[in-house]
Design an enzyme around this catalytic site. Structure first.
Site, short mmCIF file in Angstrom:
data_model
loop_
_atom_site.label_atom_id
_atom_site.label_comp_id
_atom_site.label_asym_id
_atom_site.label_seq_id
_atom_site.Cartn_x
_atom_site.Cartn_y
_atom_site.Cartn_z
N ASP A 328 75.77 -18.99 -61.29
CA ASP A 328 76.73 -20.07 -61.52
C ASP A 328 77.17 -20.08 -62.98
O ASP A 328 76.35 -20.01 -63.89
CB ASP A 328 76.08 -21.40 -61.15
CG ASP A 328 77.10 -22.52 -60.99
OD1 ASP A 328 78.30 -22.21 -60.92
OD2 ASP A 328 76.67 -23.68 -60.91
N CYS A 362 82.66 -20.62 -53.65
CA CYS A 362 81.37 -20.60 -54.33
C CYS A 362 80.77 -21.99 -54.11
O CYS A 362 80.63 -22.40 -52.97
CB CYS A 362 81.51 -20.22 -55.81
SG CYS A 362 82.87 -21.01 -56.67
N ALA A 364 81.79 -25.10 -56.24
CA ALA A 364 82.97 -25.96 -56.39
C ALA A 364 84.23 -25.28 -55.89
O ALA A 364 85.24 -25.94 -55.65
CB ALA A 364 83.13 -26.36 -57.86
N GLY A 365 84.19 -23.97 -55.76
CA GLY A 365 85.36 -23.24 -55.27
C GLY A 365 86.40 -22.99 -56.35
O GLY A 365 87.59 -22.91 -56.04
N ARG A 368 83.68 -18.89 -59.91
CA ARG A 368 83.51 -17.55 -59.34
C ARG A 368 84.64 -17.22 -58.37
O ARG A 368 85.11 -16.08 -58.30
CB ARG A 368 82.15 -17.47 -58.65
CG ARG A 368 80.98 -17.44 -59.62
CD ARG A 368 79.62 -17.62 -58.95
NE ARG A 368 79.32 -19.03 -58.69
CZ ARG A 368 78.14 -19.47 -58.30
NH1 ARG A 368 77.15 -18.61 -58.13
NH2 ARG A 368 77.93 -20.75 -58.10
N GLN A 418 86.56 -20.92 -64.25
CA GLN A 418 86.11 -22.13 -64.93
C GLN A 418 85.44 -21.88 -66.27
O GLN A 418 85.58 -22.69 -67.19
CB GLN A 418 85.12 -22.88 -64.01
CG GLN A 418 84.70 -24.24 -64.54
CD GLN A 418 83.89 -25.00 -63.52
OE1 GLN A 418 83.40 -24.42 -62.54
NE2 GLN A 418 83.74 -26.28 -63.71
#
Length: 466
Positions: A328, A362, A364-365, A368, A418
């Site tokens: 993550d 992933c 939170a989408g 990744r 992110q």
């Protein structure tokens, strides 16, 4: 701008936003048996007219002030939010890191191009780490500006209109990661029922060849929660068989749930029942079972063949690809690059067609998930020769296809790519891929080694004590 600055300082970590692309996919028919009955309403996205604010697209972000970027690093929230990424370039591989020599467009081994004139690397691939970090902070600034505009503009047709948080918060894993109201997937449910799912249709066109049709379509989705498992399978049921789901997180990392186990683990696992409580009062029933499980690259990839049986409509094959070697907010380790690019290839090969969106998620989408989509888009540009000979001003973000691609993704879904380390990874991978394509990788490796030897040789401390 002072009033925006003061507003941002009062909020610890305001979340970025995305824009509305054209509808990337129509509702697709699914495989049905002879006793096929009428299907439920089609999966859809919002298509209402939108109003684009000044500076919202990559073509106009040069008009925005850049100096306030560094002052927006700390925002407060009283709710569960997606974690902010760690410091800049942790675990970023160098241009010499291992990379699978596979053509992203054709899935065939790449053959270095040869020419009498030595090709010149595009300027954006020569950027320093500090310049890459600066560009990432500009992306963060652009998102915060869009987010502020979304809060201030109450029009439901506004490009960055926000979904009603009081209605959706129980369905969101993180309250600062939501789809834009005008770019979200709508579940096919009866009128009057909440059709929300935390998923966004994504189109990622060529940043260098605007007249080229987008090769790939996606749905970027958060990792399902226990109360959204049935919503996920309702969405899948509207796609064309076979469907591909790429999962870029384990269900748990440490002791924290990153994604509810919404799929059967193996052929002996209990099947997933959908519609038992008839949440939407439309009689939709389905179940999901595991047909087979195969591991690739020493367990880095788990390939599950699932069967989604929809009552009255028939069976849909779902290929579920779980990638287990991407931490993550981080990036894959150098030694795991081969398995990661094999994952990309598998997801393309198993999909029914390029018009059928692959579901990428992933936790939170966005992190990744966004990096996967951006890399696949830009690797295609190199593989098809679009970056063989380009120039431009590296200070102008319109001349940087990485910046433009990520900004385009963020306009469609908030916070895509992110972490700054994920953003830097894109440049690193493309740099090596470009060198490999032009047969210059060996020279680059030797130059890097020579540079390191020179640094050691001229170390003042060594000379002083030698």
């Amino acid at each position: 701008m002072d009033h925006l600055t003061s507003r941002f300082r009062r909020n610890k970590r305001e979340s970025p936003v995305t824009s509305t692309p054209p509808d990337p996919f129509p509702a697709s028919p699914v495989t049905a048996t002879a006793d096929t009955k009428p299907a439920p309403p089609s999966l859809s996205i919002t298509t209402s007219p939108i109003t684009t604010p000044p500076g919202s697209s990559h073509a106009s972000h040069g008009l925005l002030p850049k100096s306030p970027l560094r002052s927006f690093n700390h925002f407060r929230t009283a709710h569960k939010r997606a974690r902010s990424p760690p410091s800049a370039h942790a675990n970023i591989p160098s241009i010499m890191s291992s990379l699978s020599p596979v053509d992203a467009a054709t899935d065939q081994p790449r053959t270095p191009s040869r020419s009498t004139k030595k090709p010149q690397m595009p300027p954006f691939l020569k950027l320093s780490d500090a310049s890459v970090e600066s560009k990432f902070q500009e992306l963060v600034w652009l998102e915060r500006l869009r987010s502020q505009q979304g809060l201030q503009n109450p029009s439901p047709s506004f490009q960055f209109a926000r979904v009603p948080f009081h209605e959706t918060k129980i369905l969101d894993r993180y309250n600062n990661i939501q789809p834009w109201a005008n770019n979200r997937v709508h579940l096919p449910v009866p009128e009057g029922k909440l059709d929300y799912i935390n998923a966004s249709p994504i189109v990622s066109p060529s940043p260098l060849r605007p007249d080229t049709s987008p090769r790939f379509n996606y749905i970027a989705m958060q990792g399902p929660k226990s109360n959204t498992v049935e919503h996920t399978w309702r969405m899948v049921a509207q796609l064309e068989s076979p469907v591909v789901i790429v999962m870029l997180t384990d269900t748990h990392e440490g002791y924290m749930e990153k994604c509810y186990p919404y799929f059967p683990r193996d052929v002996h696992g209990e099947r997933i029942e959908v519609g038992e409580t008839d949440e939407f009062e439309d009689g939709f029933r389905a179940h999901v079972s595991c047909v087979s499980l195969e591991e690739k690259h020493d367990g880095a990839i788990q390939v599950r063949k699932l069967n989604l049986h929809v009552a009255g409509r028939g069976d849909i094959i779902v290929w579920h690809l779980l990638y287990r070697r991407w931490p993550d907010f981080g990036v894959p380790r150098v030694e795991d690059h081969g398995s990661f690019f094999e994952l990309m290839k598998l997801s393309r090969t198993l999909n029914s067609s390029t018009r059928n969106p692959r579901i990428i998620h992933c936790s939170a989408g966005v992190g990744r998930t966004g990096t996967f989509i951006a890399l696949e888009t830009l690797m295609r540009e190199i593989d098809e020769g679009a970056m063989d000979s380009i120039d431009g001003d590296t200070s102008d973000n319109n001349d940087d296809p990485v910046f433009r691609t990520v900004n385009n993704l963020r306009e469609q879904r908030r916070t895509m790519v992110q972490a700054d380390s994920q953003y830097a990874l894109i440049y690193s991978v493309l740099r090596r891929q470009w060198l490999e394509r032009h047969g210059l990788l060996d020279d680059a490796v030797e130059n890097e080694r020579a540079s390191k030897r020179l640094e050691v040789y001229h170390d003042p401390f060594v000379e002083h004590n030698g």
